[in-house]
Enzyme design. Structure first.
Site, PDB file in Angstrom:
ATOM      1  N   SER A 124      11.687  89.872  43.862  1.00 31.87           N
ATOM      2  CA  SER A 124      12.508  88.658  43.942  1.00 31.87           C
ATOM      3  C   SER A 124      11.747  87.532  44.634  1.00 31.87           C
ATOM      4  CB  SER A 124      13.764  88.981  44.753  1.00 31.87           C
ATOM      5  OG  SER A 124      14.367  87.807  45.231  1.00 31.87           O
ATOM      6  N   GLU A 126      12.860  85.897  46.810  1.00 34.99           N
ATOM      7  CA  GLU A 126      13.225  85.952  48.236  1.00 34.99           C
ATOM      8  C   GLU A 126      12.095  86.546  49.074  1.00 34.99           C
ATOM      9  OE1 GLU A 126      15.874  84.814  49.997  1.00 34.99           O
ATOM     10  OE2 GLU A 126      16.772  83.905  48.233  1.00 34.99           O
ATOM     11  N   TYR A 148      17.305  91.268  52.748  1.00 35.98           N
ATOM     12  CA  TYR A 148      17.102  91.535  51.317  1.00 35.98           C
ATOM     13  C   TYR A 148      15.646  91.243  50.941  1.00 35.98           C
ATOM     14  CZ  TYR A 148      17.330  90.500  46.258  1.00 35.98           C
ATOM     15  OH  TYR A 148      17.091  90.450  44.908  1.00 35.98           O
TER      16      TYR A 148
HETATM   17  P1  NAP Z   1      23.398  93.078  40.016  1.00 33.78           P
HETATM   18  O1  NAP Z   1      24.202  92.451  38.928  1.00 33.78           O
HETATM   19  O2  NAP Z   1      23.864  92.956  41.431  1.00 33.78           O
HETATM   20  O3  NAP Z   1      23.263  94.636  39.670  1.00 33.78           O
HETATM   21  C1  NAP Z   1      22.778  95.545  40.596  1.00 33.78           C
HETATM   22  C2  NAP Z   1      22.840  96.918  39.978  1.00 33.78           C
HETATM   23  O4  NAP Z   1      22.340  97.876  40.921  1.00 33.78           O
HETATM   24  C3  NAP Z   1      24.258  97.383  39.595  1.00 33.78           C
HETATM   25  O5  NAP Z   1      24.189  98.057  38.355  1.00 33.78           O
HETATM   26  C4  NAP Z   1      24.587  98.371  40.707  1.00 33.78           C
HETATM   27  O6  NAP Z   1      25.502  99.360  40.327  1.00 33.78           O
HETATM   28  C5  NAP Z   1      23.213  98.994  40.923  1.00 33.78           C
HETATM   29  N1  NAP Z   1      23.105  99.708  42.192  1.00 33.78           N
HETATM   30  C6  NAP Z   1      23.296  99.216  43.426  1.00 33.78           C
HETATM   31  N2  NAP Z   1      23.084 100.172  44.340  1.00 33.78           N
HETATM   32  C7  NAP Z   1      22.751 101.308  43.654  1.00 33.78           C
HETATM   33  C8  NAP Z   1      22.416 102.630  44.028  1.00 33.78           C
HETATM   34  N3  NAP Z   1      22.409 102.999  45.301  1.00 33.78           N
HETATM   35  N4  NAP Z   1      22.110 103.520  43.068  1.00 33.78           N
HETATM   36  C9  NAP Z   1      22.133 103.157  41.765  1.00 33.78           C
HETATM   37  N5  NAP Z   1      22.449 101.912  41.340  1.00 33.78           N
HETATM   38  C10 NAP Z   1      22.751 101.012  42.276  1.00 33.78           C
HETATM   39  O7  NAP Z   1      21.903  92.574  39.980  1.00 33.78           O
HETATM   40  P2  NAP Z   1      21.162  91.697  38.845  1.00 33.78           P
HETATM   41  O8  NAP Z   1      21.545  90.274  39.030  1.00 33.78           O
HETATM   42  O9  NAP Z   1      21.335  92.357  37.524  1.00 33.78           O
HETATM   43  O10 NAP Z   1      19.649  91.819  39.313  1.00 33.78           O
HETATM   44  C11 NAP Z   1      18.815  92.871  38.833  1.00 33.78           C
HETATM   45  C12 NAP Z   1      17.673  93.096  39.815  1.00 33.78           C
HETATM   46  O11 NAP Z   1      16.915  91.901  39.932  1.00 33.78           O
HETATM   47  C13 NAP Z   1      18.125  93.443  41.232  1.00 33.78           C
HETATM   48  O12 NAP Z   1      17.201  94.335  41.769  1.00 33.78           O
HETATM   49  C14 NAP Z   1      18.068  92.125  41.971  1.00 33.78           C
HETATM   50  O13 NAP Z   1      17.869  92.320  43.351  1.00 33.78           O
HETATM   51  C15 NAP Z   1      16.867  91.485  41.296  1.00 33.78           C
HETATM   52  N6  NAP Z   1      16.883  90.023  41.283  1.00 33.78           N
HETATM   53  C16 NAP Z   1      17.916  89.369  40.695  1.00 33.78           C
HETATM   54  C17 NAP Z   1      17.913  87.984  40.662  1.00 33.78           C
HETATM   55  C18 NAP Z   1      19.030  87.219  39.981  1.00 33.78           C
HETATM   56  O14 NAP Z   1      19.026  85.989  40.065  1.00 33.78           O
HETATM   57  N7  NAP Z   1      19.942  87.873  39.284  1.00 33.78           N
HETATM   58  C19 NAP Z   1      16.840  87.270  41.226  1.00 33.78           C
HETATM   59  C20 NAP Z   1      15.805  87.981  41.806  1.00 33.78           C
HETATM   60  C21 NAP Z   1      15.825  89.358  41.808  1.00 33.78           C
HETATM   61  P3  NAP Z   1      27.103  99.213  40.570  1.00 33.78           P
HETATM   62  O15 NAP Z   1      27.629  98.606  39.296  1.00 33.78           O
HETATM   63  O16 NAP Z   1      27.518 100.623  40.765  1.00 33.78           O
HETATM   64  O17 NAP Z   1      27.308  98.347  41.773  1.00 33.78           O
END
Ligand code: NAP
Length: 321
Positions: A124, A126, A148
């Protein structure tokens, strides 16, 4: 032969778009999903018969090893994490368990069970925190400023270390904030597009926001998952910034969203200083020179197109209620 991919975080925003993309490309797709008593499959219900769900949790090493052994994937995309920055201050240890140590567990499971699988780690922007240069490149120093970001920095370096030490095909995509109609309304972009639609439909009267001059590098989640897939199709593993390469202010976003519904934003939006982020990371903007040159990737959707498609989605969804 049909390729197999395992996605962690399948139920999240990116996981759902990546699963769609890989199904479209003819992959057999497996998703690691943790148990939830209330069900968390809303974003992937439409893929129910196209994706195989395997039960596992980043907190549990043996479940990761079982899932990898069972699916025997060619590609593994780790999109799971505790991804909400403010929560990382109230649950710092849990954030580290998921977002940092979870990646150690996953890398170790790959090394033991499927060392030839290609691995994508969701890093990220971040990790840059308060960067000393703008735009940031793949060489910019990491100065994370919240739990984070610290956890993501650990995961980033572990991914590179496993590549160097064990020769895994493991790489990191440093994504900047990316949005879609599947984003939660706790994130400012969706909060605004959703509020504009609510106000237009008479379901809400006003919108309170923090710093309107804060600038972000936003792109569309569908564009971002394409970049992730491209990264794993290269001869050699490498790390890339995935971003739009431009910034827009919250004010521009509000103007654009309200313009889409034919309203003047100044009649509805007020600034509430309590929403200001005390440690706001400013001028985070990614250089996409490397990914453009090496992978020929760049976002297909403009900022305005993204705002419009999200407002349209919310208008349609709310009108059907
Ligand atoms: P998100 O919508 O918050 O989804 C997070 C996923 O992780 C959900 O499916 C959640 O499952 C799962 N999860 C959380 N804890 C877990 C665990 N202990 N074991 C297994 N699964 C777990 O995130 P996103 O926006 O799709 O982002 C995808 C990735 O990119 C993440 O790693 C995020 O940090 C990174 N990222 C995102 C952005 C952005 O702008 N979206 C920017 C930079 C980086 P549940 O449904 O069970 O909660």
């Amino acid at each position: 032969m049909q390729k197999k991919a395992l996605i962690t975080g399948l139920t999240g925003q990116d996981g759902s778009y990546l699963a769609e993309l890989l199904v479209e490309k003819g992959y057999q797709v497996f998703g690691l999903v943790r148990r939830s008593s209330s069900g968390n499959l809303d974003r992937i219900n439409h893929l129910a018969d196209k994706v195989e769900i395997l039960s596992g949790d980043l907190l549990d090493q043996s479940s990761l090893m079982d899932v990898i052994t069972e699916s025997s994937p060619d590609e593994i995309y780790n999109l799971a994490s505790q991804s909400y920055v403010p929560l990382s201050w109230t649950q710092p240890a849990l954030t580290a368990e998921y977002t940092a140590l979870g990646v150690s567990r996953l890398l170790e499971s790959i090394r033991r069970c499927k060392p030839d699988a290609r691995f994508y780690q969701a890093s990220s922007s971040e990790v840059f925190g308060q960067p000393d240069e703008s735009p940031q490149t793949e060489q910019t120093a990491f100065r994370p400023r919240n739990p984070y970001g610290v956890a993501k920095a650990y995961a980033h370096w572990m991914t590179i270390n496993y590549r160097q030490k064990y020769g895994l095909y493991s790489c990191c995509g440093i994504t900047y904030t990316h949005e879609s109609p599947r984003r939660g309304t706790e994130f400012v972009f969706r909060k605004i597009t959703h509020a504009a639609a609510m106000i237009k439909l008479g379901m809400s009267q006003d919108l309170k926001l923090g710093n309107l001059d804060a600038r972000r590098d936003w792109c569309y989640a569908k564009d971002a998952v394409h970049a992730m897939w491209f990264m794993l199709q290269q001869d050699k593993p490498d790390d890339f910034i995935i971003a739009s390469g431009e910034t827009h202010s919250v004010r521009e976003l509000v103007e654009c969203a309200f313009r889409c519904v034919g309203l003047n934003w100044e009649d509805y939006v007020s600034v509430d200083p309590s929403f200001y982020r005390p440690d706001e990371t400013v001028q985070l903007v990614g250089s996409i020179d490397k990914i453009r040159k090496q992978l020929n990737w760049q976002p297909q959707y403009s900022f305005e197109e993204l705002v419009e498609l999200m407002v349209d989605h919310d208008l349609k969804r709310l009108s059907e209620k």
